[in-house]
Every structure is written in C-alpha cells, then in structure tokens.
Scaffold this active site. Structure first.
Site, PDB file in Angstrom:
ATOM      1  N   ASN A 100       0.821  -1.225   0.000  1.00 50.23           N
ATOM      2  CA  ASN A 100       0.000   0.000   0.000  1.00 50.23           C
ATOM      3  C   ASN A 100       0.853   1.273   0.000  1.00 50.23           C
ATOM      4  O   ASN A 100       0.729   2.140   0.862  1.00 50.23           O
ATOM      5  CB  ASN A 100      -1.029  -0.006   1.155  1.00 50.23           C
ATOM      6  CG  ASN A 100      -0.415  -0.090   2.533  1.00 50.23           C
ATOM      7  OD1 ASN A 100       0.759  -0.435   2.687  1.00 50.23           O
ATOM      8  ND2 ASN A 100      -1.194   0.225   3.550  1.00 50.23           N
ATOM      9  N   ASP A 313       3.622  -5.592  11.834  1.00 41.68           N
ATOM     10  CA  ASP A 313       2.687  -4.670  11.159  1.00 41.68           C
ATOM     11  C   ASP A 313       3.155  -3.222  11.373  1.00 41.68           C
ATOM     12  O   ASP A 313       2.343  -2.323  11.579  1.00 41.68           O
ATOM     13  CB  ASP A 313       1.242  -4.855  11.627  1.00 41.68           C
ATOM     14  CG  ASP A 313       0.246  -4.204  10.657  1.00 41.68           C
ATOM     15  OD1 ASP A 313       0.661  -3.765   9.565  1.00 41.68           O
ATOM     16  OD2 ASP A 313      -0.943  -4.123  11.004  1.00 41.68           O
TER      17      ASP A 313
HETATM   18  O1  DOR Z   1      -3.211  -0.384  11.401  1.00 38.58           O
HETATM   19  C1  DOR Z   1      -2.952  -0.624  10.231  1.00 38.58           C
HETATM   20  N1  DOR Z   1      -2.174   0.213   9.509  1.00 38.58           N
HETATM   21  N2  DOR Z   1      -3.458  -1.715   9.660  1.00 38.58           N
HETATM   22  C2  DOR Z   1      -3.340  -1.952   8.337  1.00 38.58           C
HETATM   23  O2  DOR Z   1      -3.801  -2.967   7.887  1.00 38.58           O
HETATM   24  C3  DOR Z   1      -2.692  -0.971   7.453  1.00 38.58           C
HETATM   25  C4  DOR Z   1      -1.717  -0.182   8.219  1.00 38.58           C
HETATM   26  C5  DOR Z   1      -1.179   1.018   7.456  1.00 38.58           C
HETATM   27  O3  DOR Z   1      -0.802   0.864   6.285  1.00 38.58           O
HETATM   28  O4  DOR Z   1      -1.101   2.092   8.039  1.00 38.58           O
HETATM   29 ZN    ZN Z   2      -0.413  -4.205   7.488  1.00 36.95          ZN
END
Ligand code: DOR
Ligand code: ZN
Length: 430
Positions: A100, A313
């Site tokens: 992303n 994450d």
């Molecule tokens: O908390 C999150 N932040 N969950 C996600 O799935 C995406 C991520 C982000 O790209 O900031």
């Molecule tokens: Zn993620």
C-alpha cells in the site's frame, strides 16, 4: 560476506528456566555457521578472531513478514533507508514490505524500485522482500499481474490495508498466486462490518461512544479464507489475527489439515481496548485492540501453535497525521524496534514460552515465505543477533531509527537491546 573467522564465547540462549546457567560458543567463517554448541564442546581454530560477547543472548536474525516501509509515495512517514535501519536495530535481517505505497506495488517497476533502494542503502541487509498487490491499485476489482510481480521478485501478494470484498476475485487470486508459487496474505476484515469503525465493539466502545467493529468483522473473512483454502487445497496466510473467534476457526481448520497459516502482532498480546479511554490516537490500529478475553485467547493460540508467526505490522504515520480528532486519525503503530523487547517481556512474564521465540520470529516465517534463515547448523548463513536482555531504553526520538514515533510505548522504558547484528557474517550493527 566476510571471510574472517569469528569466535563468540559464553553466549546464552532463550530459556524458560531462570536458573539455567548454560553457555554456548559460536564459530563463523565465510559468511556461514562453522560450529555451534555448549561452551567448550569444540575448539576454535588458531586463526579465529575472538568477538566480545559479554554473555549476551544469541538469537537467529529475525524475519518480519509484515511491515509498511511507505516508499514510494509516503517518504515523510518512512522510507526504505530508514525502515531498514529500524529493522536492523530491531534485530530483523529480512522484512516483507506491504504494497500500500503510492503508486501501489502492483507492477514490476515499483517492485524493482523498492529492491534497488534496499540494495543501494543497505547492501549487506536487512533484506527487503516486497509483497505485491493482490488487485490493481488495491481496488479489489481486477487482479494484479502476478507473473510479472513474481518475476520482479515479490514473495507474496496481499491487499493488506484494503480487505477484499469480492469472494470470486479472492478465489482467483489464490489460484493464480499458486501457479507462481506466491503465498496470499489476507487482511481479514469484512469491509461492510468495518466501515467507519474506530475501535473494537463491546462494553468499552459503548462507554467511549465510538463506533465499534465486532470480532465477527474479522472472523467472517477468516472463515471465508479457510473454506476456500480447503476447497481449493491451496495455502492462505492470515494477517494480524486479533480475536478468539478467529483463532477458534484457525484451530478447527488446522485440525482438518487445511493449509492455513496465521500471524499476530505483539500489541494484540499485550494491549486491550480499555486503553482507548483517553481517545489517544496512538492506540488506534486496524484490526482494533480487542477485549481482555481476546488477548488471553491470542496468548493461548501463540503458545499452542495455532498462530504460526509473529509480525510487527510496522505502520509508521507522521505526528501531524496522528494528532487529530480520533475519528480522523490513521490506523497503525510502528513496531520494528519495539517487537523484540516486547516479546522478551512476554517471556519474562511467563506469558510466552521461550522456546517459541525463534520459531515465531524466524524459523516459521522463513518456512512459509521460503526465505533463508539460520538454525545454527554448520553451513547455515551467519545471520544472528546479540541481545543484552536487561539493557533498559526509552522509546523516543533519540532511540528510534524509524522516521515516525507513533507507538503505544512512546516515552516508556523497554528492556532488551540488540547490541550486535550479523548477516552473512557481515556485521551491520554493533
Ligand atoms: O493499522 C494498520 N495500519 N493496519 C493496516 O492494515 C494498514 C496499516 C497502514 O498501512 O497504516
Ligand atoms: Zn499491514
């Protein structure tokens, strides 16, 4: 690679027994493990150079299968240079970086750009493994060109951050990904049940007056993925699992031999939704922090192997983005530099078995994503870290290498510091 032989003596290893005083020696050369065993069990050759170890904890270099490094497009939050520096200091020798970005990593040029930047800034590692987008632009309507992405070097595909609503598309993604040997990583949140949510749904969301997401919002897609995985007999990897219903489904699936693997993050093992009482956006994350009973269920699932791996994450966001009204703030925490001390803390508290540590952060992610790793057998890559488990440090600008500071642990003291990091025998930290 480094052809010098190094001899490290008197190291400790992860152990549940506080009174266990066993020590270990390690010999490396030509970028590989030459010998490893209890102290004194082998002789170092005369040309080996001794390395100062101070009885540190020895671990295989860690793998983070879920990070957001924000380049290209959001370099003000993080870039590949700073993100990999944070990884190196956090003990990670390899990271999988989600798609992303802007533009989204849905074509070979973006993948190549990410790989080139990583090699330019960190030629000796940490190593970056881009994750390709599952759908073009992460829009969820058209499959991304998986052959092109696989040839450019992605290890997996995912729509992480933008869950896939279309079940037909998700099924096709699993089928095409398999033909290219790619694993599908799914961000399990039902887009409709997650629409506009700010936190976990339960007594706390009622109290705080914030729109909640029920755990069903996650478990529904976990169930979909499991059913498809069984039907197609293809693997699927479930991202950042956060609740009891999901782990119950995963446990059931594994008992049936379904090819499902799953990850969670340290924050789902340590924090619960009562922390949102002060409407502090530092605790806003997706999936949201759950209730105490879910945290308990997650700990059980990590210890019994229902959850296969831990991931950070790592989701950096700039201060000006997080310092806004709660419902406008983006989701996510940084995690690369806090993950290891938090995991060591779980072990110290008796909440996580010490013998799960390397399995969760190294061996199993390497197996799922087919990455090189070190099991301390002769010939394995000399990828390892030395950790001073007692060294206390405060999470703040002076200690963090990431460009962003959006951590629930900001200003708090953590224990455990990476004091040395070698990849292929090359010392990248220390
Ligand atoms: O908390 C999150 N932040 N969950 C996600 O799935 C995406 C991520 C982000 O790209 O900031
Ligand atoms: Zn993620």
């Amino acid at each position: 690679m480094n052809d010098k032989k190094l001899f490290l003596q008197g190291l400790t290893r992860p152990n549940d027994d506080q009174n266990d005083a066993r020590r270990y020696d390690l010999l490396i050369g030509n970028g590989k493990i030459l010998a490893f065993g209890p102290s004194g069990s082998f002789e170092a050759p005369a040309d080996a150079v001794p390395e100062k170890t101070d009885g540190c904890l020895l671990l295989a270099s860690l793998i983070d299968a879920h990070t957001h490094l924000r380049e290209p497009g959001f370099e003000y939050k993080e870039d590949i240079r700073s993100g990999l520096a944070a990884a190196a200091h956090g003990g990670f020798g390899a990271v999988l970086a989600m798609a992303n970005t802007r533009p989204v990593n849905d074509c070979a040029p973006v993948t190549r750009l990410m790989l080139d930047k990583a090699t330019l800034h960190h030629p000796h590692g940490p190593f970056l493994h881009p994750v390709g987008a599952l759908s073009i632009g992460l829009e969820g309507s058209e499959l991304a060109p998986m052959g092109e992405l696989a040839e450019a070097g992605v290890k997996a595909i995912s729509n992480d951050g933008r869950p896939v609503r279309n079940n037909e598309l998700f099924r096709r993604a699993m089928e095409y990904a398999a033909t290219w040997g790619l694993i599908v990583i799914d961000h399990c949140e039902d887009p409709d049940l997650s629409n506009g949510v700010q936190m976990n749904e339960g007594p706390q969301s009622t109290r705080f007056g914030l729109k909640g997401q029920s755990t069903v919002g996650e478990a529904l897609q976990v169930a979909r993925d499991i059913l498809l995985s069984e039907y197609l007999d293809l693997p699927v990897h479930l991202a950042h699992i956060s609740c009891r219903q999901s782990v119950d489904l995963i446990r059931w699936a594994k008992s049936r031999g379904v090819k499902v693997t799953a990850e969670t993050c340290p924050h789902y093992l340590l924090l619960d939704d009562s922390l949102l009482a002060a409407y502090d956006t530092r605790f806003k994350v997706s999936p949201p922090l759950r209730g105490k009973s879910d945290v308990q269920a997650m700990l059980e699932a990590v210890n019994d192997g229902t959850i296969d791996i831990l991931v950070t994450d790592h989701a950096p966001h700039a201060a000006h983005e997080k310092e806004v009204p709660f419902d406008e703030a983006p989701n996510g925490f940084i995690g690369l530099e806090t993950a290891l001390p938090l995991t060591l803390d779980l072990v110290r508290q008796g909440l996580l078995r010490a013998d799960r540590l390397e399995e969760l952060w190294c061996r199993k992610p390497a197996e799922i994503f087919k990455l090189r790793h070190n099991s301390f057998k002769p010939g394995d890559p000399a990828d390892f870290i030395l950790v001073d488990p007692q060294s206390a440090w405060t999470v703040d600008t002076s200690s963090i290498h990431s460009k962003s500071l959006n951590s629930p642990w900001l200003g708090l003291e953590l224990r455990g510091k990476v004091v040395g990091h070698w990849l292929g025998g090359y010392k990248i930290i220390g």
